[in-house]
Design a protein around this motif. Sequence first.
Motif, PDB file in Angstrom:
ATOM      1  N   ASP A  72      69.570 -11.523 114.984  1.00 39.92           N
ATOM      2  CA  ASP A  72      69.685 -11.824 116.414  1.00 39.92           C
ATOM      3  C   ASP A  72      71.082 -12.329 116.765  1.00 39.92           C
ATOM      4  O   ASP A  72      71.486 -12.268 117.916  1.00 39.92           O
ATOM      5  CB  ASP A  72      68.650 -12.892 116.813  1.00 39.92           C
ATOM      6  N   LYS A  74      68.740 -13.494 110.659  1.00 39.56           N
ATOM      7  CA  LYS A  74      69.777 -13.766 111.677  1.00 39.56           C
ATOM      8  C   LYS A  74      70.356 -12.490 112.292  1.00 39.56           C
ATOM      9  O   LYS A  74      71.515 -12.471 112.713  1.00 39.56           O
ATOM     10  CB  LYS A  74      70.888 -14.646 111.087  1.00 39.56           C
ATOM     11  N   GLY A  98      64.676 -11.085 110.312  1.00 36.96           N
ATOM     12  CA  GLY A  98      64.615 -12.333 111.075  1.00 36.96           C
ATOM     13  C   GLY A  98      65.378 -12.164 112.370  1.00 36.96           C
ATOM     14  O   GLY A  98      66.528 -11.720 112.377  1.00 36.96           O
ATOM     15  N   LEU A  99      64.704 -12.480 113.472  1.00 33.85           N
ATOM     16  CA  LEU A  99      65.326 -12.268 114.780  1.00 33.85           C
ATOM     17  C   LEU A  99      65.345 -13.533 115.620  1.00 33.85           C
ATOM     18  O   LEU A  99      65.315 -13.474 116.850  1.00 33.85           O
ATOM     19  CB  LEU A  99      64.587 -11.145 115.526  1.00 33.85           C
ATOM     20  N   GLY A 100      65.366 -14.679 114.957  1.00 28.55           N
ATOM     21  CA  GLY A 100      65.424 -15.934 115.704  1.00 28.55           C
ATOM     22  C   GLY A 100      64.856 -17.064 114.884  1.00 28.55           C
ATOM     23  O   GLY A 100      64.346 -16.858 113.780  1.00 28.55           O
ATOM     24  N   GLU A 101      64.959 -18.271 115.453  1.00 28.35           N
ATOM     25  CA  GLU A 101      64.511 -19.451 114.720  1.00 28.35           C
ATOM     26  C   GLU A 101      63.054 -19.799 114.994  1.00 28.35           C
ATOM     27  O   GLU A 101      62.503 -20.698 114.363  1.00 28.35           O
ATOM     28  CB  GLU A 101      65.412 -20.634 115.069  1.00 28.35           C
ATOM     29  N   GLN A 147      60.118 -29.215 104.326  1.00 27.23           N
ATOM     30  CA  GLN A 147      60.236 -28.144 105.314  1.00 27.23           C
ATOM     31  C   GLN A 147      59.131 -27.097 105.105  1.00 27.23           C
ATOM     32  O   GLN A 147      58.437 -26.720 106.038  1.00 27.23           O
ATOM     33  CB  GLN A 147      61.610 -27.505 105.108  1.00 27.23           C
ATOM     34  N   ARG A 157      67.424 -28.386  96.915  1.00 23.81           N
ATOM     35  CA  ARG A 157      67.769 -28.892  98.259  1.00 23.81           C
ATOM     36  C   ARG A 157      66.717 -29.923  98.660  1.00 23.81           C
ATOM     37  O   ARG A 157      65.517 -29.633  98.681  1.00 23.81           O
ATOM     38  CB  ARG A 157      67.808 -27.734  99.258  1.00 23.81           C
ATOM     39  N   VAL A 216      70.510 -17.029  98.397  1.00 23.59           N
ATOM     40  CA  VAL A 216      71.435 -18.162  98.403  1.00 23.59           C
ATOM     41  C   VAL A 216      71.000 -19.159  99.471  1.00 23.59           C
ATOM     42  O   VAL A 216      70.529 -18.754 100.540  1.00 23.59           O
ATOM     43  CB  VAL A 216      72.862 -17.636  98.687  1.00 23.59           C
ATOM     44  N   ASN A 217      71.167 -20.458  99.166  1.00 22.40           N
ATOM     45  CA  ASN A 217      70.821 -21.475 100.164  1.00 22.40           C
ATOM     46  C   ASN A 217      71.619 -21.257 101.448  1.00 22.40           C
ATOM     47  O   ASN A 217      72.802 -20.921 101.395  1.00 22.40           O
ATOM     48  CB  ASN A 217      71.107 -22.879  99.624  1.00 22.40           C
ATOM     49  N   GLY A 218      70.954 -21.455 102.561  1.00 23.34           N
ATOM     50  CA  GLY A 218      71.617 -21.301 103.851  1.00 23.34           C
ATOM     51  C   GLY A 218      71.349 -19.945 104.485  1.00 23.34           C
ATOM     52  O   GLY A 218      71.621 -19.731 105.662  1.00 23.34           O
ATOM     53  N   THR A 219      70.801 -19.024 103.703  1.00 21.02           N
ATOM     54  CA  THR A 219      70.533 -17.692 104.257  1.00 21.02           C
ATOM     55  C   THR A 219      69.286 -17.701 105.150  1.00 21.02           C
ATOM     56  O   THR A 219      69.065 -16.770 105.922  1.00 21.02           O
ATOM     57  CB  THR A 219      70.295 -16.659 103.137  1.00 21.02           C
ATOM     58  N   GLY A 220      68.485 -18.765 105.023  1.00 23.15           N
ATOM     59  CA  GLY A 220      67.234 -18.832 105.782  1.00 23.15           C
ATOM     60  C   GLY A 220      66.036 -18.587 104.872  1.00 23.15           C
ATOM     61  O   GLY A 220      64.958 -18.207 105.335  1.00 23.15           O
ATOM     62  N   LYS A 221      66.230 -18.864 103.596  1.00 24.80           N
ATOM     63  CA  LYS A 221      65.209 -18.557 102.586  1.00 24.80           C
ATOM     64  C   LYS A 221      63.910 -19.348 102.797  1.00 24.80           C
ATOM     65  O   LYS A 221      62.822 -18.769 102.825  1.00 24.80           O
ATOM     66  CB  LYS A 221      65.811 -18.844 101.205  1.00 24.80           C
ATOM     67  N   THR A 222      64.056 -20.668 102.943  1.00 22.48           N
ATOM     68  CA  THR A 222      62.852 -21.493 103.097  1.00 22.48           C
ATOM     69  C   THR A 222      62.164 -21.200 104.436  1.00 22.48           C
ATOM     70  O   THR A 222      60.946 -21.063 104.504  1.00 22.48           O
ATOM     71  CB  THR A 222      63.226 -22.988 102.980  1.00 22.48           C
ATOM     72  N   THR A 223      62.969 -21.091 105.475  1.00 21.94           N
ATOM     73  CA  THR A 223      62.416 -20.753 106.787  1.00 21.94           C
ATOM     74  C   THR A 223      61.665 -19.424 106.709  1.00 21.94           C
ATOM     75  O   THR A 223      60.567 -19.285 107.242  1.00 21.94           O
ATOM     76  CB  THR A 223      63.565 -20.599 107.817  1.00 21.94           C
TER      77      THR A 223
HETATM   78  P1  GDP Z   1      67.739 -21.979 103.075  1.00 16.74           P
HETATM   79  O1  GDP Z   1      68.750 -22.995 102.620  1.00 16.74           O
HETATM   80  O2  GDP Z   1      68.161 -20.600 102.705  1.00 16.74           O
HETATM   81  O3  GDP Z   1      66.358 -22.287 102.657  1.00 16.74           O
HETATM   82  O4  GDP Z   1      67.858 -21.984 104.667  1.00 16.74           O
HETATM   83  P2  GDP Z   1      66.848 -22.453 105.795  1.00 16.74           P
HETATM   84  O5  GDP Z   1      65.562 -21.756 105.680  1.00 16.74           O
HETATM   85  O6  GDP Z   1      66.810 -23.925 105.833  1.00 16.74           O
HETATM   86  O7  GDP Z   1      67.563 -21.874 107.094  1.00 16.74           O
HETATM   87  C1  GDP Z   1      68.894 -22.195 107.456  1.00 16.74           C
HETATM   88  C2  GDP Z   1      69.052 -22.052 108.962  1.00 16.74           C
HETATM   89  O8  GDP Z   1      68.975 -20.686 109.348  1.00 16.74           O
HETATM   90  C3  GDP Z   1      67.984 -22.769 109.755  1.00 16.74           C
HETATM   91  O9  GDP Z   1      68.595 -23.447 110.826  1.00 16.74           O
HETATM   92  C4  GDP Z   1      67.104 -21.644 110.282  1.00 16.74           C
HETATM   93  O10 GDP Z   1      66.480 -21.953 111.491  1.00 16.74           O
HETATM   94  C5  GDP Z   1      68.121 -20.549 110.470  1.00 16.74           C
HETATM   95  N1  GDP Z   1      67.507 -19.212 110.474  1.00 16.74           N
HETATM   96  C6  GDP Z   1      66.697 -18.665 109.534  1.00 16.74           C
HETATM   97  N2  GDP Z   1      66.353 -17.411 109.888  1.00 16.74           N
HETATM   98  C7  GDP Z   1      66.934 -17.158 111.079  1.00 16.74           C
HETATM   99  C8  GDP Z   1      66.960 -16.010 111.956  1.00 16.74           C
HETATM  100  O11 GDP Z   1      66.372 -14.968 111.713  1.00 16.74           O
HETATM  101  N3  GDP Z   1      67.700 -16.145 113.108  1.00 16.74           N
HETATM  102  C9  GDP Z   1      68.388 -17.281 113.398  1.00 16.74           C
HETATM  103  N4  GDP Z   1      69.092 -17.293 114.535  1.00 16.74           N
HETATM  104  N5  GDP Z   1      68.396 -18.346 112.603  1.00 16.74           N
HETATM  105  C10 GDP Z   1      67.679 -18.299 111.454  1.00 16.74           C
END
Ligand code: GDP
Length: 401
Positions: free
Chosen positions: A355, A353, A378-381, A247, A241, A209-216
Amino acid sequence: MEIVILAVVIAVVLVGAVSGLVIGGRRKKQLPPAERPSAAPTITTPPAEPRVGDEAETPRDESRRTIEEVDLPAAEAPPAEAEPAPAAPEVEVPEPTEGRLVRLRARLARSQNALGKGLLTLLSREHLDEDTWEEIEDTLLTADVGVAPTQELVERLRERVRVLGTRTPQELRTLLREELLKLIATDAPRAVKTDNGLETPAVVMVVGVNGTGKTTTTGKLARVLVADGKSVVLGAADTFRAAAADQLQTWGERVGARTVRGPEGGDPASIAFDAVKEGIAEHADVVLIDTAGRLHTKAGLMDELGKVKRVVEKQAPLDEVLLVLDATTGQNGLVQARVFAEVVNITGIVLTKLDGTAKGGIVVAVQRELGVPVKLIGLGEGPDDLAPFDPEAFVDALIGD
Ligand code: GDP
């Protein structure tokens, strides 16, 4: 008489002309081969038609030039293609993946305090009465371990503590470590599958789901793979998105991975198709495809992910489908996991997340829910804050030294 004189003059002129040509020819031959002008266009022609004997002299209206000078223009004015290419963006060298979880263990502090230390403190009580066991159960449930695994763990702990009799802190620690490991360990391999033994690249699809950190996570995973010596092509198939493709491309550029992208709102399947095609053309080791995570309707999601899968498989097998879940969302994350598992064959989980939460027990719950292993956490940004999941290092981080 006049005719005789004229004939003599003509003869003299002719002899002069012939001898001049021979001398000129010899002179040309006398040039050392290495010093002869190699590129014809760099030699300029004299301005006027040469007359007999002129070639031995410098053209009148040109300054005298040495042979070296005649030879040099090619080097002085190099052809356009020899000019240095514009500097490529600097490519970073990601941190090695081995031992990342150990390095990042302090990031699990919240789970460590709530779960690991909480359990050890309770188990160290002199009298382990019913209330204490209930508190132990609550601690596990609050950390999102899940009901069934919590009951199993409490049962086993009760039995082992009873057998143990007196308990030293070290014995308790060892016991808890063993029991938590039993909950977390699975037989399934934890490594992201990137070696399919075929000519074609391994293909990894990242869903969630968007916002989970998928793209990151897709970007960080590219770094993990590059750090492990793999070459990667990224497919920006999250066309829903707006900023997702930019990104991802930025993540890719930082480690020298090409990103295949299309127009915003474009067809994710065609981008996935092109990404795999590019991966094959580049002889890349891995193609990573970021997908759109709209959880609008199950049918819509199934349709979209199914189509991406089908077009990928026209060119190469799909080796991994990684589901990205946000560890801070607890039960909601499990609901998402269930829906995704129904529409696509998940082969690994990425928990992001961790962390920022005290709910590290979600690792246990989600593995049970899906029957597939957590492969990365994932343990941080930060760019290198994605760690391959290692159950032992994780449990050690939870219960501390
Ligand atoms: P997407 O919509 O699922 O693609 O979400 P994004 O990849 O854009 O990530 C959403 C937010 O979650 C961003 O601000 C990332 O930096 C943050 N994020 C992703 N993984 C982690 C993590 O392991 N730890 C923390 N603290 N933040 C994370």
